[in-house]
Motif scaffolding. Structure first.
Motif, PDB file in Angstrom:
ATOM      1  N   ARG A  20      16.515  29.371  70.346  1.00  9.95           N
ATOM      2  CA  ARG A  20      16.107  30.041  69.103  1.00  9.95           C
ATOM      3  C   ARG A  20      16.889  29.527  67.898  1.00  9.95           C
ATOM      4  O   ARG A  20      16.526  29.785  66.779  1.00  9.95           O
ATOM      5  CB  ARG A  20      16.209  31.559  69.226  1.00  9.95           C
ATOM      6  CG  ARG A  20      17.551  32.100  69.632  1.00  9.95           C
ATOM      7  CD  ARG A  20      17.608  33.612  69.428  1.00  9.95           C
ATOM      8  NE  ARG A  20      16.876  34.323  70.447  1.00  9.95           N
ATOM      9  CZ  ARG A  20      17.408  35.144  71.346  1.00  9.95           C
ATOM     10  NH1 ARG A  20      18.721  35.335  71.350  1.00  9.95           N
ATOM     11  NH2 ARG A  20      16.672  35.761  72.219  1.00  9.95           N
ATOM     12  N   ARG A  21      17.936  28.799  68.152  1.00  6.24           N
ATOM     13  CA  ARG A  21      18.646  28.174  67.029  1.00  6.24           C
ATOM     14  C   ARG A  21      17.959  26.858  66.652  1.00  6.24           C
ATOM     15  O   ARG A  21      17.183  26.310  67.428  1.00  6.24           O
ATOM     16  CB  ARG A  21      20.094  27.918  67.403  1.00  6.24           C
ATOM     17  CG  ARG A  21      20.923  29.203  67.457  1.00  6.24           C
ATOM     18  CD  ARG A  21      22.372  28.839  67.638  1.00  6.24           C
ATOM     19  NE  ARG A  21      23.245  29.976  67.466  1.00  6.24           N
ATOM     20  CZ  ARG A  21      23.570  30.810  68.455  1.00  6.24           C
ATOM     21  NH1 ARG A  21      23.066  30.650  69.663  1.00  6.24           N
ATOM     22  NH2 ARG A  21      24.390  31.814  68.227  1.00  6.24           N
ATOM     23  N   HIS A  22      18.295  26.356  65.445  1.00  7.02           N
ATOM     24  CA  HIS A  22      17.576  25.173  64.961  1.00  7.02           C
ATOM     25  C   HIS A  22      18.084  23.885  65.580  1.00  7.02           C
ATOM     26  O   HIS A  22      17.424  22.856  65.510  1.00  7.02           O
ATOM     27  CB  HIS A  22      17.647  25.085  63.429  1.00  7.02           C
ATOM     28  CG  HIS A  22      19.017  24.783  62.907  1.00  7.02           C
ATOM     29  ND1 HIS A  22      20.055  25.682  62.978  1.00  7.02           N
ATOM     30  CD2 HIS A  22      19.528  23.678  62.326  1.00  7.02           C
ATOM     31  CE1 HIS A  22      21.139  25.149  62.457  1.00  7.02           C
ATOM     32  NE2 HIS A  22      20.847  23.925  62.052  1.00  7.02           N
ATOM     33  N   ARG A  23      19.273  23.931  66.163  1.00  2.00           N
ATOM     34  CA  ARG A  23      19.835  22.706  66.753  1.00  2.00           C
ATOM     35  C   ARG A  23      20.741  23.110  67.908  1.00  2.00           C
ATOM     36  O   ARG A  23      21.117  24.289  68.027  1.00  2.00           O
ATOM     37  CB  ARG A  23      20.602  21.896  65.705  1.00  2.00           C
ATOM     38  CG  ARG A  23      21.714  22.691  65.038  1.00  2.00           C
ATOM     39  CD  ARG A  23      22.368  21.908  63.924  1.00  2.00           C
ATOM     40  NE  ARG A  23      23.364  21.000  64.456  1.00  2.00           N
ATOM     41  CZ  ARG A  23      24.468  20.636  63.788  1.00  2.00           C
ATOM     42  NH1 ARG A  23      24.703  21.106  62.585  1.00  2.00           N
ATOM     43  NH2 ARG A  23      25.326  19.815  64.310  1.00  2.00           N
ATOM     44  N   PRO A  24      21.124  22.161  68.745  1.00  2.00           N
ATOM     45  CA  PRO A  24      22.005  22.533  69.860  1.00  2.00           C
ATOM     46  C   PRO A  24      23.414  22.867  69.377  1.00  2.00           C
ATOM     47  O   PRO A  24      23.797  22.509  68.269  1.00  2.00           O
ATOM     48  CB  PRO A  24      22.008  21.284  70.739  1.00  2.00           C
ATOM     49  CG  PRO A  24      21.530  20.176  69.901  1.00  2.00           C
ATOM     50  CD  PRO A  24      20.728  20.752  68.782  1.00  2.00           C
ATOM     51  N   GLY A  25      24.165  23.528  70.240  1.00  2.00           N
ATOM     52  CA  GLY A  25      25.531  23.911  69.876  1.00  2.00           C
ATOM     53  C   GLY A  25      25.817  25.367  70.239  1.00  2.00           C
ATOM     54  O   GLY A  25      26.968  25.766  70.323  1.00  2.00           O
ATOM     55  N   GLY A  26      24.727  26.140  70.429  1.00  2.00           N
ATOM     56  CA  GLY A  26      24.892  27.529  70.874  1.00  2.00           C
ATOM     57  C   GLY A  26      25.847  28.304  69.986  1.00  2.00           C
ATOM     58  O   GLY A  26      25.801  28.193  68.753  1.00  2.00           O
ATOM     59  N   HIS A  27      26.748  29.041  70.624  1.00  2.00           N
ATOM     60  CA  HIS A  27      27.623  29.942  69.858  1.00  2.00           C
ATOM     61  C   HIS A  27      28.555  29.185  68.916  1.00  2.00           C
ATOM     62  O   HIS A  27      29.043  29.734  67.936  1.00  2.00           O
ATOM     63  CB  HIS A  27      28.421  30.853  70.787  1.00  2.00           C
ATOM     64  CG  HIS A  27      29.533  30.155  71.512  1.00  2.00           C
ATOM     65  ND1 HIS A  27      30.792  30.020  70.981  1.00  2.00           N
ATOM     66  CD2 HIS A  27      29.568  29.538  72.709  1.00  2.00           C
ATOM     67  CE1 HIS A  27      31.558  29.371  71.832  1.00  2.00           C
ATOM     68  NE2 HIS A  27      30.836  29.059  72.893  1.00  2.00           N
ATOM     69  N   TRP A  28      28.787  27.897  69.184  1.00  2.00           N
ATOM     70  CA  TRP A  28      29.686  27.135  68.311  1.00  2.00           C
ATOM     71  C   TRP A  28      29.117  27.030  66.893  1.00  2.00           C
ATOM     72  O   TRP A  28      29.864  26.834  65.931  1.00  2.00           O
ATOM     73  CB  TRP A  28      29.926  25.732  68.875  1.00  2.00           C
ATOM     74  CG  TRP A  28      30.632  25.746  70.192  1.00  2.00           C
ATOM     75  CD1 TRP A  28      30.079  25.495  71.421  1.00  2.00           C
ATOM     76  CD2 TRP A  28      32.015  26.046  70.442  1.00  2.00           C
ATOM     77  NE1 TRP A  28      31.035  25.613  72.412  1.00  2.00           N
ATOM     78  CE2 TRP A  28      32.225  25.952  71.838  1.00  2.00           C
ATOM     79  CE3 TRP A  28      33.098  26.379  69.617  1.00  2.00           C
ATOM     80  CZ2 TRP A  28      33.478  26.180  72.423  1.00  2.00           C
ATOM     81  CZ3 TRP A  28      34.334  26.614  70.198  1.00  2.00           C
ATOM     82  CH2 TRP A  28      34.517  26.516  71.590  1.00  2.00           C
ATOM     83  N   LEU A  29      27.782  27.145  66.759  1.00  2.74           N
ATOM     84  CA  LEU A  29      27.175  27.062  65.427  1.00  2.74           C
ATOM     85  C   LEU A  29      27.585  28.250  64.547  1.00  2.74           C
ATOM     86  O   LEU A  29      27.515  28.176  63.325  1.00  2.74           O
ATOM     87  CB  LEU A  29      25.647  27.013  65.542  1.00  2.74           C
ATOM     88  CG  LEU A  29      25.065  25.737  66.176  1.00  2.74           C
ATOM     89  CD1 LEU A  29      23.618  25.941  66.560  1.00  2.74           C
ATOM     90  CD2 LEU A  29      25.194  24.562  65.214  1.00  2.74           C
ATOM     91  N   ASP A  30      27.965  29.355  65.180  1.00  2.00           N
ATOM     92  CA  ASP A  30      28.338  30.562  64.425  1.00  2.00           C
ATOM     93  C   ASP A  30      29.813  30.903  64.563  1.00  2.00           C
ATOM     94  O   ASP A  30      30.239  31.988  64.187  1.00  2.00           O
ATOM     95  CB  ASP A  30      27.563  31.774  64.962  1.00  2.00           C
ATOM     96  CG  ASP A  30      26.076  31.596  64.812  1.00  2.00           C
ATOM     97  OD1 ASP A  30      25.630  31.437  63.681  1.00  2.00           O
ATOM     98  OD2 ASP A  30      25.377  31.596  65.834  1.00  2.00           O
ATOM     99  N   ALA A  31      30.589  30.000  65.149  1.00  2.00           N
ATOM    100  CA  ALA A  31      31.984  30.348  65.461  1.00  2.00           C
ATOM    101  C   ALA A  31      32.804  30.493  64.183  1.00  2.00           C
ATOM    102  O   ALA A  31      32.457  29.931  63.140  1.00  2.00           O
ATOM    103  CB  ALA A  31      32.597  29.270  66.346  1.00  2.00           C
TER     104      ALA A  31
END
Ligand SMILES: Cc1cc2nc3c(=O)[nH]c(=O)nc-3n(C[C@H](O)[C@H](O)[C@H](O)COP(=O)(O)OP(=O)(O)OC[C@H]3O[C@@H](n4cnc5c(N)ncnc54)[C@H](O)[C@@H]3O)c2cc1C
Length: 451
Positions: A20-31
């Motif tokens: 559901r995020r625009h790119r890979p990275g998971g929680h790291w995108l919001d860390a």
């Protein structure tokens, strides 16, 4: 990403990644911006691509240890993995901004978060659930306590955007996020007297000295040997942890408090020393509500002030999840199959899937290692981890793959076999693993009966 990377490298499978995020990275995108990996970059990420430069930091808080990537580096890394390693195979597709809404095995509903359009994905082989042990994200976490309107409560991310200086910071939580937050405040020059720390249950943590790979692998092998030694003798999870503390490998913030939590986090001695300068600690309490002048906890009120900043560090980085078989008909549920180090676990599951063995055998190779967060469950966790480790090491295909994988912290041990310390640790493990498994089985059975 680690699962897909290994699966694609060892099979001709085609993979559809849905996020559901625009790119890979998971929680790291919001860390939070000051987050770093807890472990060295040298064995984080995916198998086919190095992360970082395998450098030992020469100065700063991580001096003497292998470099640890920031969130920005990790997100950039995963974007490159997607573009240059996965999409480039022509066998992987990425659907970003796409919510998986469930479905039956023959059709999974994926909804675009941009225009609401629906796609039914019909998995030819398997659905892989990589969300089962996903982290809660501090910046998106809804706290389990109420807050009066005038109170300033921020996630750690909010600390870099404060409008006005605070009289005091009250950090709520006892996990790695709270530790990172306290250390960051202290390193930014905040007086320890201006920090108050409400921590429900003190945690046991690994001393970072013993999670080092490559040229420092001796330390990791020592940890492995002492882990086996503790496993062979421990009466229960608490005893297990104390034995590792005696060996210098588990650390606690306050030596007078018995830790009740364990989530596999890692800290350095320098960080522990810094944390010990914080003397305003409110222990063994859970926050129920925060008002302008007081904080209500399950063990009574403590004073508050309208000019302090509360930092919510109560999101669970590793939320508890009941064990599920990793391999089931038509489905794979990615979980921990080793202690910590999730990418290594996910790649292991990818490789085991590539062997084409039946589900029963694959599950024997990958018993789930469940982080309940409770020290009392440490022996059970260690038992599952050791069973899987031994089974995989003995398997003719999985053993050699694992030994050579960049995600395995012990990968460099054979290159350092001339080091007496490494040789001794390996010999110890070979000699005592059977005793350790026997004792852990006994301890786990006794604990299960008592439950
Ligand atoms: C601060 C912090 C530091 C950490 N440090 C380490 C470390 O050093 N070493 C280590 O091994 N682990 C570490 N971890 C653990 C971390 O969880 C793993 O390393 C790894 O990043 C987890 O990746 P994941 O893909 O399982 O989960 P996540 O990163 O949470 O990704 C799950 C993804 O699934 C998507 N998703 C969920 N539900 C749906 C749905 N229905 N439809 C579509 N998409 C969906 C989400 O958008 C998200 O992008 C750390 C965790 C935290 C919080």
């Amino acid at each position: 990403m680690a699962f897909a990377d290994t699966l694609v490298a060892h099979t001709d499978a085609e993979v559809v990644l849905v996020d559901r995020r625009h790119r890979p990275g998971g929680h790291w995108l919001d860390a939070y911006p000051f987050v770093r990996l807890h472990q060295p970059s040298a064995y984080y990420g995916v198998e086919s691509r190095p992360l970082g430069h395998d450098r030992i930091d020469e100065y700063g808080p991580n001096a003497g240890f292998y470099e640890r990537a920031s969130a920005a580096e990790i997100c950039d890394y995963y974007s490159r993995v997607l573009d240059e390693n996965l999409l480039a195979t022509g066998r992987v597709r990425f659907f970003g901004m796409s919510d998986h809404r469930g479905g039956e095995d023959d059709g999974q509903l994926v909804v675009s978060l941009l225009d609401g359009s629906e796609t039914v994905v019909k998995p030819r082989r398997k659905i892989v659930d990589a969300t089962y042990v996903q982290s809660e994200i501090p910046s998106r976490h809804v706290p389990g306590f109420t807050v009066e309107p005038d109170v300033t409560l921020v996630p750690p991310n909010g600390l870099v955007d404060l409008g006005d200086p605070a009289d005091r910071f009250t950090v709520i939580g006892a996990g790695k996020t709270a530790i990172d937050t306290c250390v960051w405040l202290l390193e930014a020059g905040v007086d320890p007297d201006r920090i108050r720390w409400i921590r429900g249950r003190d945690p046991w943590q690994f001393d970072r000295t013993f999670t080092q790979p490559l040229d420092l692998v001796r330390s990791y092998m020592r940890l492995q040997a002492r882990w086996v030694e503790a496993a062979a003798a421990a009466a229960d999870g608490h005893d297990f942890a104390r034995r590792l503390e005696d060996a210098g490998m588990f650390v606690r913030i306050d030596s007078s408090v018995e830790p009740l939590a364990f989530r596999g986090a890692t800290v350095s001695a320098r960080e522990i020393d810094a944390l010990r300068t914080i003397e305003h600690v409110v222990r063994a309490r859970r926050v129920r509500s925060i008002g302008r002048t007081s904080v209500t906890t399950d063990a009574g009120d403590v004073p508050g002030s309208p000019h302090e900043v509360y930092v919510d560090c109560t999101a669970a980085g590793v939320p508890p999840a009941a064990a599920r078989p990793v391999f089931a008909p038509g489905r794979i549920t990615i979980q921990y199959v080793a202690v910590g180090f999730l990418p290594w676990c996910a790649a292991t599951i990818g490789f085991v899937e590539s062997t084409g063995l039946d589900d029963e055998e694959k599950n024997r190779l990958c018993p789930p290692v469940v982080f309940t967060g409770n020290v009392a469950d440490l022996a059970r966790l260690a038992y599952a981890a050791m069973q899987g480790q031994v089974a995989r090491a003995r398997h003719e295909a999985v053993g050699p793959w694992n030994a050579a994988s960049r995600l395995n912290p012990a990968r460099a041990a054979p290159d350092h076999i001339d080091d007496a310390d490494v040789a001794e640790s390996l010999a110890f493990m070979i000699e005592h693993t059977r005793d350790a498994l026997k004792n852990l089985e006994h301890t786990t059975t006794v604990a299960a009966r008592a439950r």
